[in-house]
Design an enzyme around this catalytic site. Structure first.
Site, mmCIF file in Angstrom:
data_model
loop_
_atom_site.group_PDB
_atom_site.id
_atom_site.type_symbol
_atom_site.label_atom_id
_atom_site.label_comp_id
_atom_site.label_asym_id
_atom_site.label_seq_id
_atom_site.Cartn_x
_atom_site.Cartn_y
_atom_site.Cartn_z
ATOM 1 N N ASP A 15 0.830 -1.208 0.000
ATOM 2 C CA ASP A 15 0.000 0.000 0.000
ATOM 3 C C ASP A 15 0.863 1.257 0.000
ATOM 4 O O ASP A 15 0.525 2.257 -0.652
ATOM 5 C CB ASP A 15 -0.904 0.028 1.239
ATOM 6 C CG ASP A 15 -1.976 -1.037 1.192
ATOM 7 O OD1 ASP A 15 -1.964 -1.866 0.256
ATOM 8 O OD2 ASP A 15 -2.839 -1.037 2.090
ATOM 9 N N ALA A 85 2.471 1.151 8.575
ATOM 10 C CA ALA A 85 3.427 0.123 9.023
ATOM 11 C C ALA A 85 2.788 -0.792 10.061
ATOM 12 O O ALA A 85 2.146 -0.328 11.001
ATOM 13 C CB ALA A 85 4.672 0.779 9.617
ATOM 14 N N SER A 129 -8.544 -2.647 9.724
ATOM 15 C CA SER A 129 -8.697 -3.834 8.872
ATOM 16 C C SER A 129 -10.030 -4.543 9.101
ATOM 17 O O SER A 129 -10.563 -4.546 10.212
ATOM 18 C CB SER A 129 -7.557 -4.796 9.215
ATOM 19 O OG SER A 129 -7.853 -6.091 8.753
ATOM 20 N N GLU A 131 -10.162 -7.536 9.429
ATOM 21 C CA GLU A 131 -9.863 -8.578 10.434
ATOM 22 C C GLU A 131 -10.417 -8.184 11.806
ATOM 23 O O GLU A 131 -10.577 -9.041 12.673
ATOM 24 C CB GLU A 131 -8.351 -8.786 10.557
ATOM 25 C CG GLU A 131 -7.755 -9.755 9.565
ATOM 26 C CD GLU A 131 -8.185 -11.204 9.788
ATOM 27 O OE1 GLU A 131 -8.020 -11.709 10.909
ATOM 28 O OE2 GLU A 131 -8.676 -11.816 8.840
ATOM 29 N N TYR A 153 -3.209 -10.224 15.619
ATOM 30 C CA TYR A 153 -3.193 -9.172 14.595
ATOM 31 C C TYR A 153 -4.504 -8.364 14.654
ATOM 32 O O TYR A 153 -4.493 -7.131 14.720
ATOM 33 C CB TYR A 153 -3.008 -9.777 13.200
ATOM 34 C CG TYR A 153 -3.246 -8.761 12.100
ATOM 35 C CD1 TYR A 153 -2.256 -7.850 11.750
ATOM 36 C CD2 TYR A 153 -4.471 -8.693 11.444
ATOM 37 C CE1 TYR A 153 -2.486 -6.896 10.756
ATOM 38 C CE2 TYR A 153 -4.708 -7.744 10.450
ATOM 39 C CZ TYR A 153 -3.710 -6.848 10.115
ATOM 40 O OH TYR A 153 -3.946 -5.895 9.143
ATOM 41 N N ARG A 221 -13.251 -14.100 1.100
ATOM 42 C CA ARG A 221 -12.767 -12.734 1.307
ATOM 43 C C ARG A 221 -13.360 -11.799 0.263
ATOM 44 O O ARG A 221 -13.730 -12.226 -0.833
ATOM 45 C CB ARG A 221 -11.234 -12.676 1.187
ATOM 46 C CG ARG A 221 -10.477 -13.350 2.325
ATOM 47 C CD ARG A 221 -10.622 -12.569 3.619
ATOM 48 N NE ARG A 221 -9.879 -13.172 4.720
ATOM 49 C CZ ARG A 221 -10.347 -14.153 5.505
ATOM 50 N NH1 ARG A 221 -11.557 -14.662 5.314
ATOM 51 N NH2 ARG A 221 -9.604 -14.630 6.490
ATOM 52 N N ARG A 282 -5.408 -22.073 10.255
ATOM 53 C CA ARG A 282 -5.139 -21.205 11.410
ATOM 54 C C ARG A 282 -5.874 -21.705 12.646
ATOM 55 O O ARG A 282 -6.965 -22.267 12.526
ATOM 56 C CB ARG A 282 -5.590 -19.769 11.069
ATOM 57 C CG ARG A 282 -4.744 -19.221 9.946
ATOM 58 C CD ARG A 282 -5.184 -17.873 9.446
ATOM 59 N NE ARG A 282 -4.267 -17.508 8.364
ATOM 60 C CZ ARG A 282 -4.372 -16.430 7.632
ATOM 61 N NH1 ARG A 282 -5.339 -15.561 7.845
ATOM 62 N NH2 ARG A 282 -3.491 -16.185 6.685
#
Ligand code: NAP
Ligand code: GDD
Length: 326
Positions: A15, A85, A129, A131, A153, A221, A282
């Site tokens: 990105d 980041a 996100s 997520e 995360y 997704r 996962r």
């Protein structure tokens, strides 16, 4: 054209590279925070920035060090700060929860605190996100959907989201959260499933590999193109008031569909090459992410243009080109 100054953390990533190009095109002076090792090994670590390297001002700093972040904000005095980041790979976050939480939460906190102290007029973007929705209660997910993260995360991104909103509400910072659904491109890291698939297809076609091994094929997704998603980030910082926005296509596909399309694009039947490995599953999966970006469409005028099948084909073509087979 703008004479504004932007600072990007994570400028070496997928990105960061597209956002740099977009901002340069808008006339911005673009600064980036990079790890010191990146400046010592530019061939590899700055590869996505090769075409624009000479137009960027890069600063060595560490997300783990408040002193180094403080120094860069003090020197650059940015008008806009895009905080991209992060340890961004969900699977790694199961292997090392501590470093994911430390880097992602502290890095965001250090940056917000330095901006508040040294450049309070600076507009701030946080890379939130989908997520964060994790095991979502509703489909599709929008800005009102409760978060239920399924990895450290995801937890780190919820913390970053809350920190960003709190700096907006408590200190009046112009701070926005983007809630971006998965976005891909030929610049995607090889560890993410889309690039693993498209680079795998190219390797098989080139005769360098005979199979592709994946984990959960049924996960779904909402995949868009990264080049378009960075425009959404920029638009968020151009509004009269700061706010939070979902950026997504509103369409979702399974990993299996991605695989099928990628192989079919080069005339191969995926069932002859695909194997599954339980080790790649996962411990806690996010099964279905599908975004509702109506707020971004209405307020920002943002919309996606690249269709799923075109994204898959572009990524396969670029990986084949890199191996010299088209
Ligand atoms: P990416 O390609 O993995 O890039 C991550 C960037 O963060 C790289 O520049 C990396 O630097 C830097 N970074 C990682 N750990 C660092 C550390 N300890 N100190 C300093 N820099 C560090 O990720 P991306 O796809 O561009 O995503 C950008 C941001 O959006 C991330 O925060 C990600 O979590 C978030 N996001 C991404 C998506 C997506 O689908 N792509 C969706 C939602 C949110 P090095 O090159 O030196 O490693
Ligand atoms: N990486 C990977 N490798 N994923 C696999 C594999 C495999 O071999 N096999 C199946 N998958 C499944 C994962 O279990 C997951 O359900 C899905 O493919 C997508 O995995 P990733 O491409 O690794 O992306 P992600 O959705 O976990 O995370 C990405 O999108 C998030 C936004 O929703 C990252 O870019 C995050 O940084 C981002 O926040």
């Amino acid at each position: 054209m703008s004479s504004k100054c932007a600072l990007i953390t994570g400028i070496t990533g997928q990105d960061g590279s597209y956002l740099s190009e977009w901002l340069l095109g808008q006339g911005y002076e673009v600064h980036g925070i990079v790890r010191r090792v990146a400046l010592e090994d530019p061939e590899h670590r700055l590869s996505r920035l090769k075409a624009i390297r000479g137009r960027l001002k890069l600063h060595a700093a560490s997300l783990e060090s408040y002193a180094s972040i403080h120094r860069v904000i003090h020197e650059v005095q940015p008008d806009e700060c895009y905080h991209l980041a992060a340890q961004s790979f969900v699977s790694y976050s199961f292997d090392d929860e501590f470093s994911t939480l430390n880097t992602n939460i502290n890095g965001t906190h250090f940056l917000l605190s330095a901006v508040k102290t040294l450049a309070p007029q600076c507009r701030f973007y946080f890379a939130g996100s989908s997520e964060m929705f994790g095991m979502a209660e509703t489909v599709p997910q929008n800005e009102s959907t409760p978060f239920h993260p399924r990895s450290s995360y995801g937890i780190s991104k919820v913390a970053g989201f809350d920190l960003t909103r709190n700096y907006r509400e408590a200190y009046g910072l112009y701070a926005c959260n983007g809630i971006l659904f998965n976005h891909e491109s030929p610049r995607r890291g090889f560890e993410f499933v889309t690039r693993k698939i498209t680079s795998g297809v190219a390797a098989i076609l080139a005769g360098k590999s005979t199979q592709l091994s994946l984990g959960n094929l049924e996960a779904q997704r909402d995949w868009g193109h990264a080049r378009e998603y960075v425009e959404g980030m920029w638009l968020m910082l151009q509004q009269p008031q700061p706010d939070d926005y979902v950026i997504a296509t509103g369409e979702c596909h399974s990993v299996r569909e991605f695989v099928e399309l990628a192989f079919a694009h080069v005339g191969l039947d995926y069932t002859r090459y695909l194997t599954t490995d339980p080790e790649l599953h996962r411990p806690a999966e996010v099964n279905l992410l599908k975004g509702d970006a109506s707020k971004a469409r209405k307020v920002l005028g943002w919309t996606h243009r690249v269709k799923f099948a075109d994204l898959v084909r572009e990524m396969v073509d670029e990986d084949c080109r890199a191996l010299g087979i088209i």
